[in-house]
Write a protein that holds these residues in place. Structure first.
Motif, PDB file in Angstrom:
ATOM      1  N   ALA A  60     -37.742  15.986 -91.682  1.00 19.53           N
ATOM      2  CA  ALA A  60     -38.898  16.373 -90.878  1.00 19.53           C
ATOM      3  C   ALA A  60     -38.780  17.802 -90.379  1.00 19.53           C
ATOM      4  CB  ALA A  60     -39.030  15.423 -89.683  1.00 19.53           C
ATOM      5  N   GLU A  61     -39.940  18.352 -90.006  1.00 18.33           N
ATOM      6  CA  GLU A  61     -39.967  19.699 -89.446  1.00 18.33           C
ATOM      7  C   GLU A  61     -41.207  19.861 -88.579  1.00 18.33           C
ATOM      8  OE1 GLU A  61     -41.871  22.325 -92.988  1.00 18.33           O
ATOM      9  OE2 GLU A  61     -39.855  21.550 -93.353  1.00 18.33           O
ATOM     10  N   ASN A  62     -41.058  20.711 -87.581  1.00 15.78           N
ATOM     11  CA  ASN A  62     -42.203  21.135 -86.778  1.00 15.78           C
ATOM     12  C   ASN A  62     -42.197  22.655 -86.776  1.00 15.78           C
ATOM     13  OD1 ASN A  62     -40.358  21.982 -84.765  1.00 15.78           O
ATOM     14  ND2 ASN A  62     -40.504  20.041 -83.674  1.00 15.78           N
ATOM     15  N   ALA A  63     -42.945  23.273 -85.916  1.00 18.68           N
ATOM     16  CA  ALA A  63     -43.043  24.737 -85.911  1.00 18.68           C
ATOM     17  C   ALA A  63     -41.722  25.404 -85.556  1.00 18.68           C
ATOM     18  CB  ALA A  63     -44.132  25.182 -84.946  1.00 18.68           C
ATOM     19  N   GLU A  64     -40.851  24.712 -84.832  1.00 23.70           N
ATOM     20  CA  GLU A  64     -39.621  25.333 -84.352  1.00 23.70           C
ATOM     21  C   GLU A  64     -38.358  24.982 -85.129  1.00 23.70           C
ATOM     22  OE1 GLU A  64     -41.546  23.480 -81.872  1.00 23.70           O
ATOM     23  OE2 GLU A  64     -42.705  25.318 -81.681  1.00 23.70           O
ATOM     24  N   THR A  65     -38.271  23.773 -85.679  1.00 24.11           N
ATOM     25  CA  THR A  65     -36.995  23.328 -86.220  1.00 24.11           C
ATOM     26  C   THR A  65     -37.169  22.291 -87.327  1.00 24.11           C
ATOM     27  OG1 THR A  65     -34.790  22.565 -85.549  1.00 24.11           O
ATOM     28  CG2 THR A  65     -36.680  21.447 -84.534  1.00 24.11           C
ATOM     29  N   GLU A  66     -36.054  21.970 -87.988  1.00 20.72           N
ATOM     30  CA  GLU A  66     -35.993  20.946 -89.010  1.00 20.72           C
ATOM     31  C   GLU A  66     -34.988  19.892 -88.549  1.00 20.72           C
ATOM     32  OE1 GLU A  66     -34.924  24.216 -89.941  1.00 20.72           O
ATOM     33  OE2 GLU A  66     -36.998  24.804 -90.239  1.00 20.72           O
ATOM     34  N   TYR A  67     -35.229  18.636 -88.892  1.00 21.10           N
ATOM     35  CA  TYR A  67     -34.366  17.549 -88.436  1.00 21.10           C
ATOM     36  C   TYR A  67     -34.636  16.309 -89.282  1.00 21.10           C
ATOM     37  CZ  TYR A  67     -38.759  16.669 -85.992  1.00 21.10           C
ATOM     38  OH  TYR A  67     -40.092  16.489 -85.699  1.00 21.10           O
TER      39      TYR A  67
END
Length: 110
Positions: A60-67
């Motif tokens: 997963a990812e959002n505007a700030e990071t991946e996880y």
């Protein structure tokens, strides 16, 4: 005993969260909830999904990071955007993208 449902999303499919601003690619599926009680208890009671549905492991990812995320089927939607994913582990699991699906790399899901 309740029978597990057939998973709506497949390994390699790009999805997004229904309410939270992240998207990702499915790299594993549990037919029903298969995480810890601590994880479950950390979800606010009024937002806890049913346990008797597929749960998806996502890069997963959002505007700030991946996880890595673990998300219930009821909280996912197919992502039909053409935006590429940038997760650093993407190419460990998948060899290429074909439309809205990533093709698994041989041995990449070990």
């Amino acid at each position: 005993m309740v029978q597990p449902r057939i998973a709506k999303f497949q390994i390699g499919q790009i999805v997004r969260h229904r309410t939270h601003p992240f998207r990702g690619v499915v790299f594993d599926v549990d037919p029903v909830f298969d995480n810890t009680d601590e994880w479950w208890d950390a979800i606010p009671a009024d937002a806890r999904p049913a346990k008797d549905q597929p749960f998806y492991h996502l890069l997963a990812e959002n505007a700030e990071t991946e996880y890595v995320a673990y998300v219930s089927e009821q909280n996912l939607l197919a992502d039909d955007s053409e935006e590429p994913l940038r997760h650093p582990k993407l190419h460990e699991h998948f060899k290429e993208r074909r439309g809205q699906v990533y093709v698994s790399r041989p041995g990449g899901l070990n």
